[in-house]
Motif scaffolding. Structure first.
Motif, PDB file in Angstrom:
ATOM      1  N   LEU A 148       0.719  -1.346  -0.141  1.00 31.73           N
ATOM      2  CA  LEU A 148       0.018  -0.095  -0.034  1.00 31.73           C
ATOM      3  C   LEU A 148       0.737   1.287  -0.174  1.00 31.73           C
ATOM      4  O   LEU A 148       0.580   2.275  -0.496  1.00 31.73           O
ATOM      5  N   THR A 149       2.060   1.166   0.533  1.00 24.05           N
ATOM      6  CA  THR A 149       2.752   2.445   0.577  1.00 24.05           C
ATOM      7  C   THR A 149       3.661   2.910  -0.647  1.00 24.05           C
ATOM      8  O   THR A 149       4.162   3.643  -0.518  1.00 24.05           O
ATOM      9  N   PRO A 171       2.265  -0.424  11.780  1.00 22.80           N
ATOM     10  CA  PRO A 171       2.092   1.181  11.806  1.00 22.80           C
ATOM     11  C   PRO A 171       2.313   1.919  10.502  1.00 22.80           C
ATOM     12  O   PRO A 171       1.751   3.078  10.523  1.00 22.80           O
ATOM     13  N   GLU A 172       3.082   1.300   9.665  1.00 22.08           N
ATOM     14  CA  GLU A 172       3.384   1.987   8.367  1.00 22.08           C
ATOM     15  C   GLU A 172       2.060   2.113   7.541  1.00 22.08           C
ATOM     16  O   GLU A 172       2.239   2.967   6.567  1.00 22.08           O
ATOM     17  N   LEU A 173       0.924   1.364   7.706  1.00 24.44           N
ATOM     18  CA  LEU A 173      -0.183   1.412   6.821  1.00 24.44           C
ATOM     19  C   LEU A 173      -1.264   2.353   7.378  1.00 24.44           C
ATOM     20  O   LEU A 173      -2.406   2.389   7.015  1.00 24.44           O
ATOM     21  N   TRP A 174      -0.998   3.117   8.564  1.00 25.18           N
ATOM     22  CA  TRP A 174      -1.751   3.994   9.261  1.00 25.18           C
ATOM     23  C   TRP A 174      -1.194   5.566   9.300  1.00 25.18           C
ATOM     24  O   TRP A 174      -1.559   6.281  10.317  1.00 25.18           O
ATOM     25  N   THR A 175      -0.674   5.974   8.487  1.00 25.94           N
ATOM     26  CA  THR A 175       0.226   7.013   8.516  1.00 25.94           C
ATOM     27  C   THR A 175      -0.944   8.297   8.041  1.00 25.94           C
ATOM     28  O   THR A 175      -1.671   8.075   6.949  1.00 25.94           O
ATOM     29  N   GLU A 176      -0.708   9.545   8.480  1.00 27.07           N
ATOM     30  CA  GLU A 176      -1.540  10.817   7.828  1.00 27.07           C
ATOM     31  C   GLU A 176      -1.051  10.955   6.237  1.00 27.07           C
ATOM     32  O   GLU A 176      -1.653  11.320   5.504  1.00 27.07           O
ATOM     33  N   GLU A 200      -5.291   8.368  17.697  1.00 27.72           N
ATOM     34  CA  GLU A 200      -4.164   8.876  16.735  1.00 27.72           C
ATOM     35  C   GLU A 200      -4.627   8.811  15.400  1.00 27.72           C
ATOM     36  O   GLU A 200      -4.543   9.428  14.410  1.00 27.72           O
ATOM     37  N   VAL A 201      -5.309   7.398  15.244  1.00 33.19           N
ATOM     38  CA  VAL A 201      -5.752   7.422  13.660  1.00 33.19           C
ATOM     39  C   VAL A 201      -6.806   8.327  13.437  1.00 33.19           C
ATOM     40  O   VAL A 201      -7.077   8.968  12.522  1.00 33.19           O
ATOM     41  N   ARG A 202      -7.930   8.538  14.303  1.00 30.24           N
ATOM     42  CA  ARG A 202      -8.895   9.383  14.156  1.00 30.24           C
ATOM     43  C   ARG A 202      -8.337  11.043  13.579  1.00 30.24           C
ATOM     44  O   ARG A 202      -8.730  11.620  12.752  1.00 30.24           O
ATOM     45  N   ARG A 203      -7.275  11.223  14.653  1.00 27.66           N
ATOM     46  CA  ARG A 203      -6.562  12.495  14.228  1.00 27.66           C
ATOM     47  C   ARG A 203      -5.814  12.710  13.090  1.00 27.66           C
ATOM     48  O   ARG A 203      -5.648  13.916  12.305  1.00 27.66           O
TER      49      ARG A 203
END
Length: 233
Positions: A148-149, A171-176, A200-203
């Motif tokens: 995905l990245t 964690p690399e799949l949930w970045t801003e 943190e995911v929501r933000r």
């Protein structure tokens, strides 16, 4: 590259099956009920709403799934596309596709819809990777084997199923940055749903441009997230 450690099948509390991935220490779906989780978070909170909004437009709804996994989300979406007779182009990315001996042992007899679930699930898994395959006048599947990245996202998305393993595992799949790229690839009023309700995911989703709400989750899950692209950016 194959999955680093072959997942194994487990029964969940609603009688449907999921997989446990030893390499990530996680299940592909909720152990409280795989089918009810998918129906609640992805079909009910995202797909059903966008289908109602786009009914009659004639242009296929473009949907992007993060994590093809067992194929359950794709199966339920295929069933709904046929039932509602609304065309869907279903993109799904998976870095570690499960092997035939695993997916051939999966079954979802309790899934309702106009299709034979066992036959439809086999069709979804055996479809070739890297090309768009029209399985019916209302459902086209395009599976992407990759990371995905590193991939280019389809444009004009109306629905996103964010069903990767958790931020603790991947964690690399949930970045801003990833969320911002998905936001850019989405149409106004597009919907992204995910089982992960971490603050943190929501933000990060909010900083990427999405309007985010917490909603009640399926059995065993207090809250989940639904993110929307504003009608006017």
């Amino acid at each position: 590259m194959n999955h680093p450690s072959s997942p194994h099948i487990e029964l969940t509390e609603d009688g449907s099956l999921t997989l446990f991935a030893p390499s990530f220490g996680e299940h592909y779906h909720s152990t409280h009920g795989a089918v009810q989780e998918s129906l609640h978070i992805y079909i009910g909170m995202a797909l059903a709403e966008r289908l109602r909004a786009t009914r009659g437009e004639g242009t296929p709804l473009r949907l992007f799934e993060v994590g093809f996994g067992t194929g359950l989300n794709a199966l339920l979406t295929y069933q709904m596309a046929e039932a509602e007779r609304i065309p869907i182009h279903y993109y799904s990315i998976e870095k570690f596709p499960i092997e035939p001996d695993v997916y051939e042992a999966l079954h979802y007899e309790g899934v309702t819809g106009p299709l034979d679930s066992a036959e439809a699930l086999h069709t979804l898994h055996s479809a070739p990777w890297g090309k768009a395959v029209q399985l019916s006048p209302f459902f086209t599947l395009e599976k992407i084997r990759g990371d995905l990245t590193e991939c280019s996202f389809p444009e004009g998305l109306s629905v996103i199923y964010y069903d990767a393993f958790s931020p603790d595992s991947q964690p690399e799949l949930w970045t801003e940055e990833l969320f911002a790229r998905l936001f850019a690839a989405s149409l106004p009023e597009a919907v992204l749903t995910t089982y992960c309700a971490k603050g943190e995911v929501r933000r990060r989703l909010q900083r990427a441009g999405f309007l985010v709400e917490r909603l009640p989750g399926p059995p065993g899950k207090r809250e989940v997230l639904r993110a929307r692209v504003p009608a006017v950016r």
